[in-house]
Design an enzyme around this catalytic site. Structure first.
Site, mmCIF file in Angstrom:
data_model
loop_
_atom_site.group_PDB
_atom_site.id
_atom_site.type_symbol
_atom_site.label_atom_id
_atom_site.label_comp_id
_atom_site.label_asym_id
_atom_site.label_seq_id
_atom_site.Cartn_x
_atom_site.Cartn_y
_atom_site.Cartn_z
ATOM 1 N N GLN A 103 2.553 3.970 -2.746
ATOM 2 C CA GLN A 103 2.179 2.569 -2.470
ATOM 3 C C GLN A 103 1.272 2.059 -3.585
ATOM 4 O O GLN A 103 0.718 2.846 -4.365
ATOM 5 C CB GLN A 103 1.436 2.459 -1.137
ATOM 6 N N HIS A 129 -12.473 2.345 13.305
ATOM 7 C CA HIS A 129 -12.599 3.813 13.298
ATOM 8 C C HIS A 129 -13.220 4.328 14.586
ATOM 9 O O HIS A 129 -12.812 5.362 15.119
ATOM 10 C CB HIS A 129 -13.380 4.263 12.069
ATOM 11 N N ASP A 177 -8.433 6.945 4.474
ATOM 12 C CA ASP A 177 -9.777 6.512 4.070
ATOM 13 C C ASP A 177 -10.848 7.430 4.688
ATOM 14 O O ASP A 177 -11.995 7.378 4.296
ATOM 15 C CB ASP A 177 -10.013 5.051 4.504
ATOM 16 N N ASP A 190 3.816 14.492 4.704
ATOM 17 C CA ASP A 190 4.333 13.504 5.654
ATOM 18 C C ASP A 190 4.007 13.930 7.089
ATOM 19 O O ASP A 190 4.371 15.028 7.510
ATOM 20 C CB ASP A 190 5.854 13.397 5.458
ATOM 21 N N GLY A 191 3.361 13.031 7.821
ATOM 22 C CA GLY A 191 2.974 13.352 9.191
ATOM 23 C C GLY A 191 4.155 13.539 10.125
ATOM 24 O O GLY A 191 4.076 14.298 11.094
ATOM 25 N N ASP A 247 -3.281 7.047 12.750
ATOM 26 C CA ASP A 247 -4.031 6.002 12.044
ATOM 27 C C ASP A 247 -3.226 5.649 10.791
ATOM 28 O O ASP A 247 -3.630 5.935 9.658
ATOM 29 C CB ASP A 247 -5.409 6.569 11.687
ATOM 30 N N THR A 276 -0.403 3.132 8.425
ATOM 31 C CA THR A 276 -0.100 1.764 8.031
ATOM 32 C C THR A 276 0.896 1.176 9.030
ATOM 33 O O THR A 276 1.291 1.837 9.984
ATOM 34 C CB THR A 276 0.495 1.771 6.611
ATOM 35 N N ASP A 277 1.313 -0.062 8.767
ATOM 36 C CA ASP A 277 2.206 -0.741 9.721
ATOM 37 C C ASP A 277 3.532 -0.006 9.851
ATOM 38 O O ASP A 277 3.937 0.739 8.962
ATOM 39 C CB ASP A 277 2.455 -2.187 9.223
HETATM 40 N N1 SAM Z 1 -6.626 1.299 9.396
HETATM 41 C C1 SAM Z 1 -5.343 1.086 8.776
HETATM 42 C C2 SAM Z 1 -4.412 0.283 9.628
HETATM 43 O O1 SAM Z 1 -4.634 0.180 10.837
HETATM 44 O O2 SAM Z 1 -3.466 -0.242 9.053
HETATM 45 C C3 SAM Z 1 -4.767 2.426 8.421
HETATM 46 C C4 SAM Z 1 -5.658 3.167 7.491
HETATM 47 S S1 SAM Z 1 -5.030 4.487 6.604
HETATM 48 C C5 SAM Z 1 -5.426 3.979 5.007
HETATM 49 C C6 SAM Z 1 -3.292 4.355 6.726
HETATM 50 C C7 SAM Z 1 -2.658 5.554 6.016
HETATM 51 O O3 SAM Z 1 -1.430 5.947 6.621
HETATM 52 C C8 SAM Z 1 -2.309 5.282 4.543
HETATM 53 O O4 SAM Z 1 -3.229 5.945 3.721
HETATM 54 C C9 SAM Z 1 -0.884 5.831 4.386
HETATM 55 O O5 SAM Z 1 -0.699 6.543 3.180
HETATM 56 C C10 SAM Z 1 -0.755 6.711 5.616
HETATM 57 N N2 SAM Z 1 0.616 6.998 6.057
HETATM 58 C C11 SAM Z 1 1.624 6.122 6.231
HETATM 59 N N3 SAM Z 1 2.742 6.768 6.634
HETATM 60 C C12 SAM Z 1 2.410 8.103 6.730
HETATM 61 C C13 SAM Z 1 3.122 9.281 7.099
HETATM 62 N N4 SAM Z 1 4.430 9.238 7.452
HETATM 63 N N5 SAM Z 1 2.464 10.459 7.095
HETATM 64 C C14 SAM Z 1 1.152 10.523 6.738
HETATM 65 N N6 SAM Z 1 0.413 9.440 6.358
HETATM 66 C C15 SAM Z 1 1.057 8.235 6.364
#
Ligand code: SAM
Length: 285
Positions: free
Chosen positions: A36, A67, A91, A142-143, A161, A163-164
């Site tokens: 990203q 958080h 974060d 990857d989660g 937690d 991203t969208d």
């Molecule tokens: N507080 C934010 C919100 O509500 O949108 C989210 C914060 S955190 C920065 C979101 C994280 O999810 C990102 O760093 C992203 O890289 C991670 N992420 C997205 N898809 C993922 C996946 N499949 N496995 C692990 N991490 C993932």
């Protein structure tokens, strides 16, 4: 998408046809990671701001709301969560809140993009203060894949937690993933997931709850809370339990907690369990 115009960074939200802007002094860092675009700004009044692929993610000033609400309601609802997993959370603010609970013996964070964490360590050091806690384990994979391979009944709480629900995060919002999470949870275990904006995403929240139920979770509760830097300024998380009760929580434990919070307390927890009427109708009507 966030755009820098003059001294303002703005995220325009297409669905909501609304936008949020923050006055900024300068761009501190920008890079395209493997996953990203990551931008970090120094703002005039909100501290540092992280933007991922054009979406406002974290500000120094208001991240505590999110958080704390992603961690404490679930951890005070569980009788004694020893093993916690956080999916996303790069974060590290949620990890910090989880580790404030002395009953937690192990917290593994599975963040797909290591660059988010490394940049948070530089620009949001206060969120990363628990990263060296011996109970913390940071994995950068990857989660979705990690959960599919997690040991059965190995976790007490799963926090998503992310991203969208688009792109790499999309697979975290579906029945298949919830089935893997249910399997990894011990009886009585709790999943909590950020569930977007109540005013914009009622149908998404409803669909998440349907998928959670279809995966075998028996109780679901959506909690709303303020979050100024996210679209509409009002956000939510949804809890689901491998068990029947999400209404009662360790009120005495929450009231006598030995660590500081700035938003979470017994009243805000109890209040968040009360759905606004429009959402109650949409989700439970
Ligand atoms: N507080 C934010 C919100 O509500 O949108 C989210 C914060 S955190 C920065 C979101 C994280 O999810 C990102 O760093 C992203 O890289 C991670 N992420 C997205 N898809 C993922 C996946 N499949 N496995 C692990 N991490 C993932």
């Amino acid at each position: 998408m966030a755009a820098l115009e003059g001294s303002w960074v703005t995220e325009a939200h297409e669905l909501g046809q609304c936008a949020i802007s923050f006055q900024v002094n300068k761009l501190l860092h920008a890079e395209q990671s493997e996953f990203q675009k990551i931008e970090i700004f120094e703002s005039a009044a909100w501290g540092n701001i992280m933007v991922l692929d054009g979406c406002l993610m974290v500000t120094t000033r208001d991240n505590f709301l999110y958080h704390e609400m992603m961690a404490h309601p679930a951890l005070f609802t569980h009788p004694r969560a020893k093993r916690v997993c956080i999916i996303g959370g790069g974060d590290c603010g949620t990890l910090r809140e989880v580790l404030r609970h002395e009953e937690v013996e192990h917290a593994v964070q599975i963040e797909i993009d290591e660059r988010v964490t490394r940049l948070s360590e530089r620009y949001f050091p206060e969120l990363c203060e628990s990263n060296d806690d011996p109970r913390a384990q940071l994995l950068f994979i990857d989660g979705v894949k990690w959960m599919a391979e997690a040991d059965p009944e190995s976790l007490d709480v799963v926090i998503i937690d992310s991203t969208d629900p688009v792109g790499m995060a999309e697979g975290l919002f579906g029945r298949e993933f919830y089935q893997t999470a249910l399997k990894a949870l011990r009886p009585g275990g709790i999943l909590v997931q950020q569930s977007e904006a109540p005013l914009l995403h009622g149908s998404l929240i409803s669909s998440m709850r349907t998928q959670m139920k279809g995966a075998g979770f028996q109780a679901m509760r959506t909690l709303c809370f303020p979050q100024p830097c996210y679209p509409t300024g009002w956000w939510s998380c949804t809890m689901a339990r491998k068990g029947v009760d999400l209404d009662s929580f360790r009120e005495r434990g929450a009231a006598t907690k030995k660590f500081p919070t700035r938003y979470y307390n017994v009243e805000t927890h109890r209040g968040a369990l009360a759905l606004p009427e429009f959402l109650r109708e949409q989700l439970e009507g």
